[in-house]
Design an enzyme around this catalytic site. Structure first.
Site, PDB file in Angstrom:
ATOM      1  N   SER A 253     -28.436  -0.898 -11.601  1.00  0.00           N
ATOM      2  CA  SER A 253     -28.949  -2.087 -12.442  1.00  0.00           C
ATOM      3  C   SER A 253     -30.516  -1.871 -12.967  1.00  0.00           C
ATOM      4  O   SER A 253     -31.190  -0.967 -12.482  1.00  0.00           O
ATOM      5  CB  SER A 253     -29.128  -3.809 -12.314  1.00  0.00           C
ATOM      6  OG  SER A 253     -29.658  -3.656 -10.889  1.00  0.00           O
ATOM      7  N   LYS A 254     -30.991  -2.911 -13.761  1.00  0.00           N
ATOM      8  CA  LYS A 254     -32.337  -2.361 -14.299  1.00  0.00           C
ATOM      9  C   LYS A 254     -33.393  -2.823 -13.138  1.00  0.00           C
ATOM     10  O   LYS A 254     -34.657  -1.725 -13.190  1.00  0.00           O
ATOM     11  CB  LYS A 254     -32.896  -3.662 -15.091  1.00  0.00           C
ATOM     12  CG  LYS A 254     -31.743  -3.693 -16.262  1.00  0.00           C
ATOM     13  CD  LYS A 254     -32.476  -4.851 -17.432  1.00  0.00           C
ATOM     14  CE  LYS A 254     -31.525  -4.083 -18.846  1.00  0.00           C
ATOM     15  NZ  LYS A 254     -30.968  -5.307 -19.596  1.00  0.00           N
ATOM     16  N   ARG A 255     -33.243  -3.411 -11.771  1.00  0.00           N
ATOM     17  CA  ARG A 255     -34.107  -3.177 -10.541  1.00  0.00           C
ATOM     18  C   ARG A 255     -34.318  -1.829 -10.478  1.00  0.00           C
ATOM     19  O   ARG A 255     -35.761  -1.739  -9.738  1.00  0.00           O
ATOM     20  CB  ARG A 255     -33.519  -3.602  -9.502  1.00  0.00           C
ATOM     21  CG  ARG A 255     -33.913  -5.453  -9.468  1.00  0.00           C
ATOM     22  CD  ARG A 255     -33.394  -5.553  -7.944  1.00  0.00           C
ATOM     23  NE  ARG A 255     -31.736  -5.441  -7.863  1.00  0.00           N
ATOM     24  CZ  ARG A 255     -31.429  -4.823  -7.212  1.00  0.00           C
ATOM     25  NH1 ARG A 255     -32.234  -3.909  -6.628  1.00  0.00           N
ATOM     26  NH2 ARG A 255     -29.761  -4.082  -6.924  1.00  0.00           N
ATOM     27  N   GLY A 257     -34.649   0.424 -12.268  1.00  0.00           N
ATOM     28  CA  GLY A 257     -36.152   1.463 -13.497  1.00  0.00           C
ATOM     29  C   GLY A 257     -34.719   1.645 -14.548  1.00  0.00           C
ATOM     30  O   GLY A 257     -33.809   1.117 -14.790  1.00  0.00           O
TER      31      GLY A 257
END
Ligand code: GLU
Length: 482
Positions: A253-255, A257
């Site tokens: 996920s965006k977490r 990167g």
């Protein structure tokens, strides 16, 4: 066996993610390996979230990655249109057929009523599932609801007590029981089909032989199998590829990167590196070799070597691969790839003034020192700025004997502007002064660049040329304490 036909069917609700790119790539590779065809279809039935810009961005990302397809929204083909919102009449026709055959029924439930049902089920600790309330309405009751102004959705009647088995080409045999699924909507009241309905009709009409997609669609498969059966379509083969996890083993996920392909492009990853890297996210060739060009991958890609376990997105590995691919570029290719990244630095004008020969030397100097093309922004200053020596460089320059080294270099500075000549000049100085190579290289580097690290000195000197190198030497000598 009929000709292999696969499809990549993105929903244009955002940029192309790593996971989507990997699905597209596996479809492409399977098609190429099997001598088949790839179709790109746009699934834009989520009217609120679908955007034409995303569609264009997704197609551009696929092309950048190096994929091509035989049929699709942008290239046309015998099964056009390839955008679902342009195919509504087709879905409506099949919905009508299911209604006529008694396999579907109009459902008048409002969102509030359905929500109340879901809450009641949750309160009892049951799986939310449509009660089937509208299945049993009489014709009169239906008419009355229509007369009262309600527009129905269309629900599919889920067959009772059925077992659906799919021999997934990646996951093996998967068994679904129909009783776990409530009657589901195939057409919403606004005349837009749901994903499960549209996907089945399109895959069948477009002659798709293999549905290769992300594992997260496995739960949709039983509904799709029911629809294949009800519509008397031949079912395709299915291959559900495993999730991509971050290094912490959580879903990417965006977490973690950057998640979209465009972001990797903007950071300066090469498409050929991503092609190689994504192919290995869940697929492995025979043998240990990891750097494989597209031809090798296309020649060896088969679904039986696609793993059932999740793939882990290892950024260090991607970085390593990108570096390997950058090293393989010749000066011309590297220069072209770097152009947009150089243009974004304050040195664009100065780079543009280099002669073709200096530009080649610049490429040679930076090639081995980049993980991503964007790293060029940290490599250019040494060629064009002349900062005062930093603390480490000052320490080197305060050693005894530095003046002698610089003066020896100055005396031998070659007339011919060529990296080899500069290299010889430094080597000859090492010999003449009977010093260790490092005791010549370091002071010269620090004197000329102000830094203890950097690209090969003889290449930097060649990019500067004789005049600039001499000027820097002069300046450094003037700055020496003793
Ligand atoms: N439009 C779906 C998605 O983007 C495609 C699912 C499928 O391949 O069946 O997830």
């Amino acid at each position: 066996m009929s000709k292999v036909r696969v499809r990549f069917a993105p929903s244009p609700t955002g940029p192309l993610h790593i996971g989507g790119a990997r699905s597209a790539l596996f479809n492409y590779l399977f098609a190429v390996h099997e001598g088949g065809e790839l179709v790109v279809r746009i699934e834009d039935t989520d009217l609120d979230r679908s955007k034409r810009e995303y569609e264009e961005e997704i197609l551009a990302s696929l092309r950048w990655l190096g994929l091509s397809w035989q049929e699709g929204v942008d290239v046309g083909g015998p099964h056009a249109p390839y955008r679902q919102t342009e195919r509504l009449a087709i879905y409506q026709e099949y919905a009508r057929e299911l209604l006529d055959r008694g396999l579907a029924y109009p459902c008048f439930c409002t969102e509030e009523e359905l929500e109340a049902e879901r809450q009641a089920a949750a309160a009892k600790g049951e799986m939310p599932r449509y009660s089937g309330k509208c299945r049993y309405l009489t014709d009169e009751e239906r008419q009355a609801l229509i007369d009262s102004g309600r527009t129905p959705a269309i629900r599919f009647k889920v067959p009772e007590n059925q077992v659906y088995v799919v021999h997934d080409l990646v996951r093996g045999q998967v068994v679904f029981e129909s009783d776990n699924t409530g009657d589901f909507i195939i057409m919403k009241s606004d005349g837009i089909p749901t994903y499960n309905f549209a996907v089945v009709i399109d895959d069948a009409l477009m002659g798709i032989t293999h549905v290769i997609r992300a594992e997260e669609h496995l739960p949709n498969t039983p509904r799709q199998l029911m629809l294949y059966e009800a519509l008397r379509f031949k079912r395709p083969e299915f291959a559900h590829i495993s999730l991509i996890l971050g290094e912490d083993r959580q879903k990417m996920s965006k977490r973690h990167g950057a998640t979209s392909l465009i972001q990797y492009r903007e950071m300066g990853y090469l498409p050929q590196a991503l092609f190689n890297f994504l192919a290995l996210l869940g697929w492995s060739p025979e043998g240990e070799e990891e750097i494989l060009d597209r031809r090798q991958i296309e020649a060896s890609f088969t679904l039986d070597r696609v793993s059932r376990s999740p793939a882990v997105f290892d950024l260090d590995k991607l970085n390593w691969m990108n570096q390997q691919y950058i090293k393989k570029l010749d000066n011309q290719e590297l220069s072209e790839r770097l152009e947009p990244f150089i243009a974004a630095t304050p040195y664009a004008g100065q780079v543009a003034q280099l002669t073709p020969q200096q530009r080649e030397w610049l490429m040679e100097a930076v090639r081995e020192r980049m993980v991503c093309l964007k790293d060029i922004e940290n490599l250019l200053p040494v060629f064009f700025d002349q900062p005062d020596p930093d603390e480490e460089a000052r320490a080197v320059l305060s050693q005894p004997g530095v003046r002698q080294v610089l003066e020896a270099i100055q005396a031998k500075l070659p007339l011919k502007e060529d990296p080899e000549e500069y290299r010889q000049c430094i080597r000859a100085t090492v010999k003449e002064l009977k010093l260790k190579a490092k005791d010549v290289f370091m002071p010269v580097r620090c004197a000329l660049t102000g830094l203890v690290h950097g690209p090969d000195l003889h290449l930097i000197m060649a990019v500067w040329g004789r005049q600039e190198t001499a000027r820097r030497l002069e300046k450094a000598l003037a700055g020496l304490k003793e």
